[in-house]
Design a protein around this motif. Structure first.
Motif, PDB file in Angstrom:
ATOM      1  N   ASP A  32      61.824  47.516  59.914  1.00 46.48           N
ATOM      2  CA  ASP A  32      61.703  46.567  61.031  1.00 46.48           C
ATOM      3  C   ASP A  32      62.570  45.328  60.819  1.00 46.48           C
ATOM      4  O   ASP A  32      63.128  44.785  61.783  1.00 46.48           O
ATOM      5  CB  ASP A  32      60.246  46.160  61.224  1.00 46.48           C
ATOM      6  N   ASP A  33      62.668  44.877  59.579  1.00 38.51           N
ATOM      7  CA  ASP A  33      63.475  43.687  59.284  1.00 38.51           C
ATOM      8  C   ASP A  33      64.961  44.026  59.184  1.00 38.51           C
ATOM      9  O   ASP A  33      65.806  43.143  59.382  1.00 38.51           O
ATOM     10  CB  ASP A  33      63.025  43.052  57.967  1.00 38.51           C
ATOM     11  N   ALA A  34      65.262  45.277  58.894  1.00 39.63           N
ATOM     12  CA  ALA A  34      66.655  45.651  58.622  1.00 39.63           C
ATOM     13  C   ALA A  34      67.434  46.039  59.884  1.00 39.63           C
ATOM     14  O   ALA A  34      68.663  45.928  59.903  1.00 39.63           O
ATOM     15  CB  ALA A  34      66.692  46.810  57.621  1.00 39.63           C
ATOM     16  N   ILE A  35      66.757  46.496  60.916  1.00 39.87           N
ATOM     17  CA  ILE A  35      67.448  47.053  62.079  1.00 39.87           C
ATOM     18  C   ILE A  35      68.416  46.070  62.715  1.00 39.87           C
ATOM     19  O   ILE A  35      69.597  46.397  62.941  1.00 39.87           O
ATOM     20  CB  ILE A  35      66.437  47.583  63.122  1.00 39.87           C
ATOM     21  N   GLU A  36      67.987  44.869  63.019  1.00 36.59           N
ATOM     22  CA  GLU A  36      68.861  43.916  63.707  1.00 36.59           C
ATOM     23  C   GLU A  36      70.094  43.545  62.880  1.00 36.59           C
ATOM     24  O   GLU A  36      71.220  43.555  63.405  1.00 36.59           O
ATOM     25  CB  GLU A  36      68.083  42.665  64.109  1.00 36.59           C
ATOM     26  N   PRO A  37      69.940  43.195  61.594  1.00 41.61           N
ATOM     27  CA  PRO A  37      71.143  42.907  60.794  1.00 41.61           C
ATOM     28  C   PRO A  37      72.088  44.104  60.676  1.00 41.61           C
ATOM     29  O   PRO A  37      73.310  43.935  60.668  1.00 41.61           O
ATOM     30  CB  PRO A  37      70.578  42.520  59.417  1.00 41.61           C
ATOM     31  N   LEU A  38      71.533  45.309  60.599  1.00 42.73           N
ATOM     32  CA  LEU A  38      72.380  46.502  60.524  1.00 42.73           C
ATOM     33  C   LEU A  38      73.123  46.721  61.846  1.00 42.73           C
ATOM     34  O   LEU A  38      74.297  47.103  61.853  1.00 42.73           O
ATOM     35  CB  LEU A  38      71.543  47.734  60.178  1.00 42.73           C
ATOM     36  N   LEU A  39      72.462  46.478  62.960  1.00 41.98           N
ATOM     37  CA  LEU A  39      73.129  46.574  64.258  1.00 41.98           C
ATOM     38  C   LEU A  39      74.249  45.541  64.371  1.00 41.98           C
ATOM     39  O   LEU A  39      75.327  45.828  64.898  1.00 41.98           O
ATOM     40  CB  LEU A  39      72.120  46.375  65.396  1.00 41.98           C
ATOM     41  N   ASP A  40      74.000  44.340  63.857  1.00 41.73           N
ATOM     42  CA  ASP A  40      75.041  43.297  63.870  1.00 41.73           C
ATOM     43  C   ASP A  40      76.251  43.730  63.053  1.00 41.73           C
ATOM     44  O   ASP A  40      77.403  43.500  63.444  1.00 41.73           O
ATOM     45  CB  ASP A  40      74.482  41.982  63.324  1.00 41.73           C
ATOM     46  N   LEU A  41      75.980  44.341  61.902  1.00 49.36           N
ATOM     47  CA  LEU A  41      77.069  44.809  61.048  1.00 49.36           C
ATOM     48  C   LEU A  41      77.864  45.912  61.744  1.00 49.36           C
ATOM     49  O   LEU A  41      79.109  45.910  61.713  1.00 49.36           O
ATOM     50  CB  LEU A  41      76.496  45.316  59.727  1.00 49.36           C
ATOM     51  N   LEU A  42      77.180  46.836  62.394  1.00 49.89           N
ATOM     52  CA  LEU A  42      77.860  47.903  63.110  1.00 49.89           C
ATOM     53  C   LEU A  42      78.639  47.342  64.300  1.00 49.89           C
ATOM     54  O   LEU A  42      79.732  47.810  64.626  1.00 49.89           O
ATOM     55  CB  LEU A  42      76.841  48.940  63.586  1.00 49.89           C
ATOM     56  N   ARG A  43      78.084  46.320  64.928  1.00 49.40           N
ATOM     57  CA  ARG A  43      78.758  45.695  66.074  1.00 49.40           C
ATOM     58  C   ARG A  43      80.110  45.114  65.657  1.00 49.40           C
ATOM     59  O   ARG A  43      81.053  45.076  66.455  1.00 49.40           O
ATOM     60  CB  ARG A  43      77.846  44.625  66.666  1.00 49.40           C
ATOM     61  N   THR A  44      80.210  44.690  64.423  1.00 45.68           N
ATOM     62  CA  THR A  44      81.475  44.151  63.926  1.00 45.68           C
ATOM     63  C   THR A  44      82.573  45.203  63.962  1.00 45.68           C
ATOM     64  O   THR A  44      83.741  44.891  64.182  1.00 45.68           O
ATOM     65  CB  THR A  44      81.303  43.627  62.485  1.00 45.68           C
ATOM     66  N   SER A  45      82.204  46.474  63.743  1.00 47.22           N
ATOM     67  CA  SER A  45      83.205  47.547  63.768  1.00 47.22           C
ATOM     68  C   SER A  45      83.775  47.728  65.166  1.00 47.22           C
ATOM     69  O   SER A  45      84.856  48.301  65.335  1.00 47.22           O
ATOM     70  CB  SER A  45      82.600  48.865  63.277  1.00 47.22           C
TER      71      SER A  45
END
Length: 330
Positions: A32-45
């Motif tokens: 639950d805590d990891a999803i948003e930061p991981l989405l942000d990281l993928l968004r950078t690509s």
């Protein structure tokens, strides 16, 4: 004291010679805590592809794999957008040659009921050919799993098959026929036969006789065979999926490569009673060794058995799918 999610993600941004199992497991445990930061990281690509295209940058790849294991649907539009680049060189540097083999599964695992974007990716001739092929394989995967109706995808393939085209599109048309074979070629047999007659399908990959045999099989039997293929199987344990990648097992890969070379040399060695000629024959392994190509990104090697399905990694170790390597025409 618990490590913060941002610190865990920071540790995954660049390549390591070992798989960071502990960090990935902790991110999965703190989903639950990891999803948003991981989405942000993928968004950078998507927004800054140049920043993630370095040979040692893997943050977006970890993010895509972990989010796909979560079946996080917000991942899907980001993957679609990332694939819309018109620069194939950049695409390969962002995702890596072997990582692209995972893309159909990642797209399928994160897709919702609305497949408009995925169909558009396959349908738009302005997109890179390799991208359209990845989208088609993802759609084939969803059909095989029963996650989407077969009929609309059959119609999509028919529409693509019957468009005016030239011989330079042979590889793409061949891929269309192979995806049709994966979801049962029955209704498309005549359209595919026309393309074979026109020389737009490489007979080394797929023959009309093979297609006719598949068309005589029940639809469900063909779909079951496709969904049981390793490269069509959804994964839940991202640690088990990634830990076997070549980039984390370089010593083992070197040993296997050496064993493969020695086996090739043994194969080419002449019998001991062969007459000796004055002229020394050329080294039969020279071309083999020189032909090795290094692609950017991780070299994924999913676990596999002694026999490979059409969509599975070829047992010969080439890194290609079986149907594109030793399975040609089989």
């Amino acid at each position: 004291m618990q490590t913060s999610v941002s610190t865990l993600i920071e540790s995954l941004l660049h390549a390591h010679d070992r798989f960071p199992e502990q960090e990935v497991r902790e991110l999965v445990a703190r989903r639950d805590d990891a999803i948003e930061p991981l989405l942000d990281l993928l968004r950078t690509s998507v927004t800054e592809p140049e920043t993630v295209s370095g040979a040692d940058f893997m943050g977006h790849i970890y993010a895509a794999m972990i989010l796909a294991s979560f079946r996080e649907r917000r991942t899907h539009p980001l993957l679609l957008e990332s694939l819309k680049t018109r620069d194939e060189h950049l695409l390969m540097h962002v995702w890596g040659g072997m990582m692209l083999d995972y893309m159909p599964r990642l797209l399928a695992m994160t897709a919702g009921p609305d497949l408009t974007g995925l169909i558009a990716l396959a349908d738009d001739e302005a997109n890179l050919e390799i991208v359209r092929e990845l989208a088609l394989e993802a759609l084939g995967c969803l059909v095989a799993r029963g996650d989407t109706p077969r009929a609309p995808i059959v119609e999509l393939i028919r529409r693509l098959l019957t468009r005016p085209r030239s011989r330079k599109e042979e590889h793409f048309v061949t891929m269309l026929a192979m995806v049709a074979a994966d979801i049962h070629p029955g209704e498309l047999l005549d359209d595919i036969a026309m393309q074979i007659t026109a020389g737009n399908i490489d007979g080394e990959y797929l023959s009309l006789d093979e297609l006719r045999l598949m068309a005589d099989e029940p639809v469900e039997k063909v779909l079951q065979r496709t969904r049981e293929s390793i490269t069509m199987t959804f994964f839940g344990d991202v640690v088990a999926e990634m830990s076997g990648w070549d980039c984390f097992n370089e010593e083992q890969v070197r040993r296997e490569d050496q064993e493969r070379r020695e086996a090739m040399r043994s194969f080419f060695e002449p019998p001991p009673d062969l007459p000796v000629f004055d002229e020394e024959p050329a080294d039969p392994n020279a071309d083999i060794e020189d032909a090795e190509i290094s692609l950017p990104g991780p070299k994924a090697r999913p676990a596999r058995g002694p026999e490979a399905g059409r969509n599975e990694p070829c047992p010969c170790g080439s890194g290609k799918k079986y149907k594109k390597c030793c399975g040609q025409g089989s």
